[in-house]
Design a protein around this motif. Structure first.
Motif, PDB file in Angstrom:
ATOM      1  N   PHE A   1      61.272  37.907  35.567  1.00  0.00           N
ATOM      2  CA  PHE A   1      60.365  38.495  36.547  1.00  0.00           C
ATOM      3  C   PHE A   1      58.973  37.963  36.222  1.00  0.00           C
ATOM      4  N   GLY A   2      58.263  37.467  37.228  1.00  0.00           N
ATOM      5  CA  GLY A   2      56.920  36.935  37.028  1.00  0.00           C
ATOM      6  C   GLY A   2      55.853  37.867  37.575  1.00  0.00           C
ATOM      7  N   GLY A   3      54.665  37.795  36.976  1.00  0.00           N
ATOM      8  CA  GLY A   3      53.547  38.632  37.404  1.00  0.00           C
ATOM      9  C   GLY A   3      52.604  37.901  38.342  1.00  0.00           C
ATOM     10  N   LEU A   4      51.511  38.564  38.668  1.00  0.00           N
ATOM     11  CA  LEU A   4      50.519  38.044  39.596  1.00  0.00           C
ATOM     12  C   LEU A   4      49.216  37.736  38.866  1.00  0.00           C
ATOM     13  N   ASP A   5      48.437  36.869  39.480  1.00  0.00           N
ATOM     14  CA  ASP A   5      47.106  36.530  38.992  1.00  0.00           C
ATOM     15  C   ASP A   5      46.089  37.323  39.818  1.00  0.00           C
ATOM     16  N   PHE A   6      45.365  38.220  39.159  1.00  0.00           N
ATOM     17  CA  PHE A   6      44.394  39.071  39.846  1.00  0.00           C
ATOM     18  C   PHE A   6      42.982  38.489  39.795  1.00  0.00           C
ATOM     19  N   SER A   7      42.851  37.235  39.378  1.00  0.00           N
ATOM     20  CA  SER A   7      41.522  36.619  39.301  1.00  0.00           C
ATOM     21  C   SER A   7      40.794  36.777  40.634  1.00  0.00           C
ATOM     22  N   GLY A   8      39.512  37.123  40.519  1.00  0.00           N
ATOM     23  CA  GLY A   8      38.712  37.364  41.707  1.00  0.00           C
ATOM     24  C   GLY A   8      38.512  38.836  42.005  1.00  0.00           C
ATOM     25  N   MET A   9      39.323  39.695  41.358  1.00  0.00           N
ATOM     26  CA  MET A   9      39.236  41.125  41.646  1.00  0.00           C
ATOM     27  C   MET A   9      38.552  41.905  40.536  1.00  0.00           C
ATOM     28  N   PHE A  10      38.102  41.228  39.502  1.00  0.00           N
ATOM     29  CA  PHE A  10      37.508  41.946  38.382  1.00  0.00           C
ATOM     30  C   PHE A  10      36.005  42.125  38.546  1.00  0.00           C
ATOM     31  N   ASP A  11      35.431  41.483  39.578  1.00  0.00           N
ATOM     32  CA  ASP A  11      34.049  41.733  39.955  1.00  0.00           C
ATOM     33  C   ASP A  11      34.001  43.058  40.712  1.00  0.00           C
ATOM     34  N   ARG A  12      33.087  43.921  40.342  1.00  0.00           N
ATOM     35  CA  ARG A  12      33.030  45.250  40.937  1.00  0.00           C
ATOM     36  C   ARG A  12      32.806  45.213  42.446  1.00  0.00           C
ATOM     37  N   HIS A  13      32.337  44.081  42.969  1.00  0.00           N
ATOM     38  CA  HIS A  13      32.078  43.992  44.405  1.00  0.00           C
ATOM     39  C   HIS A  13      33.191  43.251  45.130  1.00  0.00           C
ATOM     40  N   ALA A  14      34.231  42.822  44.415  1.00  0.00           N
ATOM     41  CA  ALA A  14      35.322  42.064  45.027  1.00  0.00           C
ATOM     42  C   ALA A  14      36.547  42.950  45.183  1.00  0.00           C
ATOM     43  N   THR A  15      37.280  42.733  46.265  1.00  0.00           N
ATOM     44  CA  THR A  15      38.473  43.547  46.523  1.00  0.00           C
ATOM     45  C   THR A  15      39.693  42.702  46.872  1.00  0.00           C
ATOM     46  N   ILE A  16      39.584  41.370  46.767  1.00  0.00           N
ATOM     47  CA  ILE A  16      40.722  40.521  47.076  1.00  0.00           C
ATOM     48  C   ILE A  16      40.871  39.474  45.976  1.00  0.00           C
ATOM     49  N   PRO A  17      42.092  39.017  45.702  1.00  0.00           N
ATOM     50  CA  PRO A  17      42.305  38.003  44.672  1.00  0.00           C
ATOM     51  C   PRO A  17      41.929  36.613  45.193  1.00  0.00           C
TER      52      PRO A  17
END
Length: 259
Positions: free
Chosen positions: A39-55
């Motif tokens: 089972f593989g996971g996802l890359d959430f890069s782009g969502m760790f900025d408090r103003h970002a809501t999409i990867p």
């Protein structure tokens, strides 16, 4: 006696920025066809900025790539409270909707860690092993009731998800609720990877738990969490099997997560 096993790759993160674990898991699957599943996971890069809501890469696109690469399922950790806080969007956010719709339409299985035991939200009640790993949740972390409510919305909006809820969904002390969920969602399953608190709860209501396991025997999946890099004891698997197969009274192995 175990002849097949499944590896879970949680996703690209600071410990695996190049995705080496993805490639190694795929290599193992190719060398052990029919025995090794991944089972593989996802890359959430782009969502760790408090103003970002999409990867940076849409989740549904990442799912397509996992399927095309030969993965057998999806592993999600974003429901664990510290991860839920990091991504800064609720689990029932519309950012997940295309992914969840595709999971439903394809029947691709997803193992989704959601929430944690309630004692993890208090420094006074959290187990020492969990506190040492930062797995307790001070004020500012989304509360358990909120995360559970978000996930309840996910289930109601996507009832056909082929879903595995690990650690028995942290519902081992709520067998009636666990049974209601299994009855309502025919593709839902629980796994038995410890969390030692699960086994204390099962033992405290031994006959009810035994009846539950007999009734829902085809909806409960063996799991061990073996392979974690923080000191998990290799006897975890034997512990779970002994619990299932014997009437013994015994102590868990000398594992930091069983203290």
């Amino acid at each position: 006696g175990i002849s097949k096993f499944c590896m879970l790759i949680t996703g690209r993160d600071v410990d695996d920025p190049t995705g080496a674990q993805f490639r190694l898991a795929r290599l193992l699957q190719q060398h052990r066809p029919g025995k090794a599943f991944i089972f593989g996971g996802l890359d959430f890069s782009g969502m760790f900025d408090r103003h970002a809501t999409i990867p940076n890469v849409p989740f549904e696109t990442q799912l397509d790539r996992l399927i095309e690469s030969g993965y057998d399922g999806l592993k999600l950790l974003c429901g664990k409270p510290n991860h839920r806080q990091s991504i800064n969007v609720p689990l029932d956010s519309k950012v997940f909707t295309p992914l969840l719709n595709k999971l439903e339409s394809t029947g691709f299985p997803v193992l989704w860690h959601v929430s944690d035991p309630p004692e993890f939200w208090s420094e006074q009640t959290v187990p020492l092993w969990a506190k040492a790993r930062g797995w307790w949740y001070p004020p500012g972390t989304p509360p358990k009731a909120q995360i559970d409510a978000e996930f309840a919305n996910v289930l109601s909006q996507h009832p056909r998800l082929r879903l595995i809820w690990p650690h028995f969904g942290f519902l081992a002390d709520q067998l009636d609720k666990a049974g209601e969920l299994l009855d309502r969602y025919p593709n839902l399953m629980f796994d038995l990877a410890p969390g030692i608190e699960m086994y204390h709860h099962f033992t405290a209501e031994h006959e009810r738990a035994k009846a539950f396991f007999i009734r829902y025997f085809d909806r409960i999946i063996f799991g061990s969490d073996l392979g974690m890099s923080c000191g998990w004891h290799p006897g975890r698997a034997e512990f779970v099997l002994r619990f299932l197969q014997s009437g013994d009274a015994f102590d868990p192995p000398d594992d930091p997560c069983f203290q």
